[in-house]
Write an enzyme that holds these catalytic residues in place. Sequence first.
Site, mmCIF file in Angstrom:
data_model
loop_
_atom_site.group_PDB
_atom_site.id
_atom_site.type_symbol
_atom_site.label_atom_id
_atom_site.label_comp_id
_atom_site.label_asym_id
_atom_site.label_seq_id
_atom_site.Cartn_x
_atom_site.Cartn_y
_atom_site.Cartn_z
ATOM 1 C CG ASP A 1 5.972 3.623 -8.258
ATOM 2 O OD1 ASP A 1 7.186 3.694 -8.289
ATOM 3 O OD2 ASP A 1 5.344 3.591 -9.229
ATOM 4 C CG ASP B 1 0.620 3.320 -11.578
ATOM 5 O OD1 ASP B 1 2.015 2.679 -11.059
ATOM 6 O OD2 ASP B 1 0.531 3.603 -12.425
ATOM 7 C CG ASP C 1 4.279 -0.189 -8.491
ATOM 8 O OD1 ASP C 1 5.628 0.014 -8.270
ATOM 9 O OD2 ASP C 1 3.767 0.497 -8.930
#
Length: 639
Positions: free
Chosen positions: A311, A506, A510
């Site tokens: 990400d 995180d 996600d």
Amino acid sequence: MRTYVARLAAYPVVIATLAVGLVGGALELAGQPTAARWLVSAFAVVVALLQARGMVTDLRSGSYGIDLLAVTAIVSTVVVGEYWAALVVCLMLSGGEALEDYAAGRASRALTGLLENAPRIAHRLDGAGQPTDLPVEDVVIGDRLLVRPFEVVPVDGVLESASATLDESSLTGESLPVDRNRADGLLSGAVNGAEAIEIRATATAADSQYQRIIELVRQARDSKAPFVRLADRVAVPFTLGALGLAVTAWLVSGDPARLAEVLVVATPCPLIIAAPVAFMGGMSRSARAGIIVKSSGTLEQLAQARTAAFDKTGTLTYGRPRVTEIHAQGIDADEVLLLAAAVEQYSGHPLADAVVDRAREDLGDVPPAEDVSETPAHGVRGLVAGRVVVVGRARYVASQAGAADSAGDDLPRPQGVTVVHVAVDGRYVGYLALADELRTEATATMASLHRAGIRTTMMLTGDGQEVARHVAARAGIDDVRAELLPQDKVEAIRTAPQRPVLMVGDGVNDAPVLAAADVGVAMGARGSSAASESADVVITLDDLSRAARAVHIGKRTMRVAWQSIGIGLTLSVGLMVLAAAGQVPALVGAWLQEAVDLATILWALLAVRPSRSERAELAQVTAELALPRETEPVARVAG
């Protein structure tokens, strides 16, 4: 001394075997070999019966072990009169259990230490400042707590004392103590220094950082890797092969002693003991580095990973926008920043906070503004010392200040940034460039992953193409997927050609993609609990490079597991062949097999320590990050 006696007492069969050996030896010296033979043989048969009962229980539960070979080795040596060899096999079985427990304890020392150090008692302060002890589970948010010198912080909280020095190594892997000041957040599991401190609880025990880590450790300790289960099943054909070789040696030689001689050196201990010890060692070393691996099977997947996906916001970047450049037109750049901050301080937008923080950092106090009005997602305007200041998107600034839409088009536009335009008294005066900064360790992490065997690195983000490609180019990422919804990220992971896939993230959004990946890695130091619960690996500190270290530890663990199995089986098969040829007496073979088991376990314990290549890799990554990260100066450009 008492400790060693207590440990030995936990293994009564070991004590009984040694006692029988001493008594039998005394009888031999006293000229009574027949009595010694009956004593030792009877004891060996009893041990074989106990082992056979355990073998039946294990088979019913679907578990395979060394029981069949052990039982046949004891019985055959007793039958052919090699009763001392039978006693050594009994010692190998009972002592092997103790040795395995010791090795597992050494390998899991870090995991066990985390469990043993879990806080159980908290000291709540009443209105008069007097402490009352209570179970840590009874602490509620808002409680004032006393943490005495060298005690563990029981729950997450905020420091009420002026300052504190804490050891956070159990959470972060950082060995040096850290200093905290009043109002700083403290994580449960940190160890207080030499002075008592007061904190105010901001979470219950169940929701605190350390308790979440403890639960992850419990899951990890009880897990069993697919590699270990495979080793269990390989033990079955090994056992059948050993029995076949023993019978063949007997039939070819015509000597029934050959059967016993082959069986006492045949054991699949390297398969059954070495792999679990190596995996426990790898998970323990991960925990010391601030990497909680939830299952031993995850280490196997880490070692085989071929794609690493990330990400962007909060993972590859710090997740905090920051003013990186100021382009002014007609007035001083610092004045543009100060006027923009004056009206932005009344906005709740994250970009507004970044502008105000930068102004206070560089210029000190920010002047107040009057008649401030905000149009959400567009901009804000107000009066600063009688001047009309408008800050926001280009169209908003143009509509509110009367400036032309094309104002500022002749100013240079940096790539990968968000632009906040500023107009004063109806005149366009410039813009502020804001960016979510790339983590210092991001580039080194990608390089380390490639050296670990990762073939493709991938970015999955909901941000626009331009920003995503700019960040990816700086980080050294191969494949960029931008403007993705959560379901798009999941699909990208599922269709990745190079597998297994490692995903690092995180945030709450996600969680689905972490669960979909072969190995989900959550940056759990300040990330969401949803992401941590969905992940297979939780990094307990704010350091992206630990993702690469987890891959290196997985590869080291698998390498040591295979090496220990290979060493053990090679030595065992070699001894079996020599025994089948009549070159290894039963008593000598029994002691040699004990040495093989010991060598196998000791080699498996190498997984607790990094290899030379790992130390070199860590040194290389450290060298790439050697310069401390300073706050970068803002580029101030006049138009």
